[in-house]
Write a protein that holds these residues in place. Sequence first.
Motif, PDB file in Angstrom:
ATOM      1  N   ASN A  45      70.199 -33.936 122.350  1.00  0.00           N
ATOM      2  CA  ASN A  45      70.933 -33.355 121.227  1.00  0.00           C
ATOM      3  C   ASN A  45      71.750 -34.398 120.495  1.00  0.00           C
ATOM      4  O   ASN A  45      71.828 -34.407 119.274  1.00  0.00           O
ATOM      5  CB  ASN A  45      71.859 -32.236 121.718  1.00  0.00           C
ATOM      6  CG  ASN A  45      71.253 -30.867 121.511  1.00  0.00           C
ATOM      7  OD1 ASN A  45      70.217 -30.744 120.868  1.00  0.00           O
ATOM      8  ND2 ASN A  45      71.898 -29.866 122.056  1.00  0.00           N
ATOM      9  N   SER A  46      72.381 -35.278 121.267  1.00  0.00           N
ATOM     10  CA  SER A  46      73.186 -36.344 120.674  1.00  0.00           C
ATOM     11  C   SER A  46      72.328 -37.274 119.817  1.00  0.00           C
ATOM     12  O   SER A  46      72.713 -37.645 118.714  1.00  0.00           O
ATOM     13  CB  SER A  46      73.887 -37.130 121.781  1.00  0.00           C
ATOM     14  OG  SER A  46      74.613 -38.195 121.227  1.00  0.00           O
TER      15      SER A  46
ATOM     16  N   ASP B 173      71.381 -35.391 116.696  1.00  0.00           N
ATOM     17  CA  ASP B 173      72.523 -35.335 115.776  1.00  0.00           C
ATOM     18  C   ASP B 173      72.689 -36.659 115.039  1.00  0.00           C
ATOM     19  O   ASP B 173      72.926 -36.676 113.831  1.00  0.00           O
ATOM     20  CB  ASP B 173      73.815 -35.013 116.532  1.00  0.00           C
ATOM     21  CG  ASP B 173      73.870 -33.583 117.031  1.00  0.00           C
ATOM     22  OD1 ASP B 173      73.044 -32.760 116.582  1.00  0.00           O
ATOM     23  OD2 ASP B 173      74.744 -33.297 117.870  1.00  0.00           O
TER      24      ASP B 173
ATOM     25  N   ARG C 180      72.421 -37.227 111.033  1.00  0.00           N
ATOM     26  CA  ARG C 180      73.516 -37.812 110.251  1.00  0.00           C
ATOM     27  C   ARG C 180      73.042 -39.040 109.485  1.00  0.00           C
ATOM     28  O   ARG C 180      73.424 -39.262 108.338  1.00  0.00           O
ATOM     29  CB  ARG C 180      74.709 -38.146 111.146  1.00  0.00           C
ATOM     30  CG  ARG C 180      75.389 -36.878 111.675  1.00  0.00           C
ATOM     31  CD  ARG C 180      76.665 -37.132 112.425  1.00  0.00           C
ATOM     32  NE  ARG C 180      76.487 -38.116 113.479  1.00  0.00           N
ATOM     33  CZ  ARG C 180      77.470 -38.884 113.943  1.00  0.00           C
ATOM     34  NH1 ARG C 180      78.677 -38.799 113.458  1.00  0.00           N
ATOM     35  NH2 ARG C 180      77.235 -39.750 114.915  1.00  0.00           N
TER      36      ARG C 180
END
Length: 193
Positions: free
Chosen positions: A3-4, A7, A11
Amino acid sequence: MANSANDQEARLAQMRIFVEELAGSSRRRRQEVAHKIATVAHADASMVTPFVGSLMDALERPEAQTRWEVLDALTALVDEHADEVAPAFEAAETALFDEDSAPVRLAGFVFLCRFGATSEERSDQVWPLLDEAIQCYHGDPEYRDMLVALLTFVQGAASAATKAALAGRLKFDAENGASYVKSFSAQIIQACE
């Protein structure tokens, strides 16, 4: 962990869109995304670092806000990426003497202070420009912010010769000035010792 990473990718993709819009035809949109980019740069410089070349290109836009926001973003990168942002030196010098925009002048000054604080050689390179700006803009509304940037400058890696020259330039104000000019000048001189 996945998930990181997702993300981070999302971004970066959004940042890529913002950077592309810096080259768009809408002045208003260029200003908006330049502000967003500067905000992101201060929060997480790693999100902006891959786009340094495009940011430098944006320093040629005609509207003042785009230029000062982009200089602000580049300033946020200086401490960790001085070599990569070094080509912005000329644009910062041009901004420093922009006759139409005090925020552009201030952004150029702050960039040069931060850039000069990274090494003795760079401090010697920027000092003549900073010295001229101190004389030109002394007493202008942005002068207080310039003094704040000078304090950061001398707290960095400025050379002994540059520190001595700056202390000499501000001596009169430290002894005879009033208000913030006197107090900041005295603080800067103390930091030069």
